[in-house]
Design an enzyme around this catalytic site. Structure first.
Site, PDB file in Angstrom:
ATOM      1  N   ARG A 101       0.828  -1.220   0.000  1.00 20.60           N
ATOM      2  CA  ARG A 101       0.000   0.000   0.000  1.00 20.60           C
ATOM      3  C   ARG A 101       0.859   1.264   0.000  1.00 20.60           C
ATOM      4  O   ARG A 101       0.438   2.298  -0.526  1.00 20.60           O
ATOM      5  CB  ARG A 101      -0.955  -0.021   1.194  1.00 20.60           C
ATOM      6  CG  ARG A 101      -2.071  -1.022   0.953  1.00 20.60           C
ATOM      7  CD  ARG A 101      -3.016  -1.159   2.099  1.00 20.60           C
ATOM      8  NE  ARG A 101      -4.210  -1.861   1.656  1.00 20.60           N
ATOM      9  CZ  ARG A 101      -5.130  -2.364   2.458  1.00 20.60           C
ATOM     10  NH1 ARG A 101      -5.009  -2.244   3.767  1.00 20.60           N
ATOM     11  NH2 ARG A 101      -6.180  -2.972   1.970  1.00 20.60           N
ATOM     12  N   LYS A 114     -19.726 -18.859   1.022  1.00 23.82           N
ATOM     13  CA  LYS A 114     -21.179 -18.833   1.219  1.00 23.82           C
ATOM     14  C   LYS A 114     -21.931 -17.956   0.227  1.00 23.82           C
ATOM     15  O   LYS A 114     -21.467 -16.880  -0.130  1.00 23.82           O
ATOM     16  CB  LYS A 114     -21.474 -18.300   2.623  1.00 23.82           C
ATOM     17  CG  LYS A 114     -21.039 -19.249   3.716  1.00 23.82           C
ATOM     18  CD  LYS A 114     -21.392 -18.665   5.057  1.00 23.82           C
ATOM     19  CE  LYS A 114     -21.199 -19.702   6.144  1.00 23.82           C
ATOM     20  NZ  LYS A 114     -21.502 -19.139   7.452  1.00 23.82           N
ATOM     21  N   GLY A 152     -11.773 -10.241  -0.693  1.00 23.61           N
ATOM     22  CA  GLY A 152     -11.565 -11.367   0.226  1.00 23.61           C
ATOM     23  C   GLY A 152     -10.298 -12.147  -0.043  1.00 23.61           C
ATOM     24  O   GLY A 152      -9.212 -11.583  -0.140  1.00 23.61           O
ATOM     25  N   GLY A 191     -13.670  -4.700   0.832  1.00 20.70           N
ATOM     26  CA  GLY A 191     -15.065  -4.277   0.926  1.00 20.70           C
ATOM     27  C   GLY A 191     -15.511  -3.410  -0.238  1.00 20.70           C
ATOM     28  O   GLY A 191     -16.598  -3.601  -0.784  1.00 20.70           O
TER      29      GLY A 191
HETATM   30  P1  AMP Z   1     -14.944 -16.044   0.632  1.00 20.87           P
HETATM   31  O1  AMP Z   1     -14.288 -15.237   1.702  1.00 20.87           O
HETATM   32  O2  AMP Z   1     -16.427 -16.076   0.691  1.00 20.87           O
HETATM   33  O3  AMP Z   1     -14.428 -15.703  -0.756  1.00 20.87           O
HETATM   34  O4  AMP Z   1     -14.551 -17.570   0.919  1.00 20.87           O
HETATM   35  C1  AMP Z   1     -13.255 -18.045   0.847  1.00 20.87           C
HETATM   36  C2  AMP Z   1     -13.177 -19.333   1.592  1.00 20.87           C
HETATM   37  O5  AMP Z   1     -14.063 -20.292   1.035  1.00 20.87           O
HETATM   38  C3  AMP Z   1     -11.798 -19.973   1.553  1.00 20.87           C
HETATM   39  O6  AMP Z   1     -11.281 -20.004   2.841  1.00 20.87           O
HETATM   40  C4  AMP Z   1     -12.068 -21.385   1.034  1.00 20.87           C
HETATM   41  O7  AMP Z   1     -11.333 -22.380   1.709  1.00 20.87           O
HETATM   42  C5  AMP Z   1     -13.534 -21.561   1.299  1.00 20.87           C
HETATM   43  N1  AMP Z   1     -14.114 -22.588   0.428  1.00 20.87           N
HETATM   44  C6  AMP Z   1     -14.124 -22.609  -0.903  1.00 20.87           C
HETATM   45  N2  AMP Z   1     -14.720 -23.731  -1.350  1.00 20.87           N
HETATM   46  C7  AMP Z   1     -15.105 -24.438  -0.284  1.00 20.87           C
HETATM   47  C8  AMP Z   1     -15.775 -25.684  -0.106  1.00 20.87           C
HETATM   48  N3  AMP Z   1     -16.173 -26.416  -1.148  1.00 20.87           N
HETATM   49  N4  AMP Z   1     -16.015 -26.107   1.152  1.00 20.87           N
HETATM   50  C9  AMP Z   1     -15.619 -25.356   2.198  1.00 20.87           C
HETATM   51  N5  AMP Z   1     -14.973 -24.162   2.103  1.00 20.87           N
HETATM   52  C10 AMP Z   1     -14.724 -23.714   0.871  1.00 20.87           C
END
Ligand code: AMP
Length: 398
Positions: free
Chosen positions: A38, A199, A356, A379
């Site tokens: 940064r 999620k 993320g 964000g």
């Molecule tokens: P996000 O912050 O929503 O982009 O989620 C990222 C996280 O999702 C990472 O830590 C991944 O390990 C997790 N992830 C991705 N695919 C899966 C899966 N099939 N089952 C569990 N965790 C997952």
């Protein structure tokens, strides 16, 4: 070109003081900056202003002091770190508003750089207090906003100052906005979006916005399980938000109505344990046992993604396609990221990614360097993908 004011629009800046909002919220350990990305990102703007003989007064936040002078959240050590990166002295000023700061800034000569203390030491910052904006504006002649990562917040140092002073995008902001415009504003079509991650619940708005804008949307990661469950597949003990199957169906309906193809996994890598190197197998969607969980997309799914990438002119990517932190469940993410990187390298694809864990995933795949643009603004990048106007960007529009 995106429609906002840039430093070049500011005219002659000789002897003027530019208040420049930067993102110096850097990771620190034992009083030392552990990742200077940064700090380096601010160089182009600071140097452009110095070349024009402006005085540069840098504004930034650090941590969440919530209106108190929390000593551990002082920007003082960062002034020294930035001086090293800049190769020139950086004066640290122990506050960011008021007569004392005005007096200290008056001691600078054109081309000098100062870093003002944490804007969030004042409670007015985060509520965009007009009095604080008015006082802060007394310190400079123009406002330059170079912190895209803070532009989803309407604070004094992102929005308030822009209402008080002539306001311009800095170089880093400009680069980010131009890349985002090329990805979703006026993109070259077809546009493919890849969205993965844990999620659906954290990305409902993002998915709804994307299906109305892109030609194809590939869904992976844990969130794909919710879509698969909504299509009637049994996903065993996979991460899955069963309460959101209606939402998943609605997103699929919206996509159909908008002419956006939804690409879901057609094969999956399953394991009984959520652990690196857990015993695993690749199987079809109707072969997931009750005691198994889906941890990655299979190789046939990667092939479908590669085909979609071959025809896409633009790619927007957020989130990993599997549990990429644990080998071998990083495979789909790595292979798809490398396929995209190769097309970028050959000049056949514009690829923008962010939000993320995406940066970590693309770094892990050694693909980040070849992407057109990687946003490190968590964000703000996600809100942009959701299609929300960002107040700190709106304030710069001409
Ligand atoms: P996000 O912050 O929503 O982009 O989620 C990222 C996280 O999702 C990472 O830590 C991944 O390990 C997790 N992830 C991705 N695919 C899966 C899966 N099939 N089952 C569990 N965790 C997952």
């Amino acid at each position: 070109m995106t429609d906002f004011r840039r430093i070049e629009d500011a005219g002659d800046l000789t002897g003027k003081t530019a208040l420049v909002r930067v993102d110096f919220n850097v990771p620190m350990a034992d009083g030392k900056v552990t990742d200077g990305t940064r700090l380096h990102a601010a160089l182009a703007t600071v140097n452009a202003l110095r070349e024009q003989n402006a005085r540069v007064a840098l504004l930034a936040h650090f941590g969440r002091p919530k209106g108190d002078r929390v000593p551990e959240m002082s920007l003082k050590p960062i002034a020294a770190a930035f001086a090293e990166v800049l190769g020139a002295p950086v004066t640290f000023i122990d506050d960011c508003v008021g007569g004392f700061v005005e007096d200290e800034l008056a001691k600078l000569v054109p081309g000098d750089v100062a870093l003002l203390e944490n804007t969030r030491y004042h409670a007015g910052e985060e509520i965009n207090d007009p009095d604080m904006a008015d006082q802060m504006a007394q310190l400079g002649d123009i406002f330059v906003s170079d912190a895209f990562s803070a532009s989803h917040r309407a604070h004094v140092s992102t929005v308030g100052l822009a209402t008080q002073l002539p306001a311009y995008a800095g170089k880093s902001m400009e680069r980010e906005l131009d890349a985002l415009e090329a990805a979703l504003g006026k993109p070259e079509r077809p546009v493919l979006a890849v969205v993965g991650g844990a999620k659906v619940s954290s990305k409902i708005e993002l998915l709804k916005n994307l299906v109305s804008k892109v030609d194809a949307l590939a869904i992976g990661g844990g969130m794909a399980n919710t879509f698969l469950a909504a299509r009637g597949y049994s996903v065993g003990k996979s991460l899955c938000e069963h309460d959101l199957t209606d939402t998943a169906r609605e997103i699929e309906r919206n996509a159909k109505a908008a002419g956006c193809d939804i690409l879901l996994p057609i094969d999956v890598v399953v394991a009984k344990d959520f652990a690196a190197n857990a015993a695993n197998r690749t199987c079809g969607l109707d072969e997931v046992a009750d005691n198994e969980m889906i941890l990655d997309a299979g190789i046939q799914t990667v092939a479908i993604l590669a085909t979609a990438l071959d025809t896409a002119k633009t790619l927007v990517w957020n989130g990993p396609l599997g549990a990429f932190e644990m080998e071998p469940f990083d495979r789909a993410t790595v292979l798809a990221a490398q396929a995209a990187a190769l097309r970028c390298k050959n000049g056949d694809l514009i690829a923008v990614a962010g939000g993320g864990d995406t940066v970590a995933a693309l770094n892990h795949a050694k693909a980040a360097g070849d992407f057109t643009h990687i946003s490190t603004a968590g964000g703000a990048f996600l809100e942009w993908m959701e299609g929300k106007p960002l107040p700190g960007v709106e304030a710069l529009k001409s």
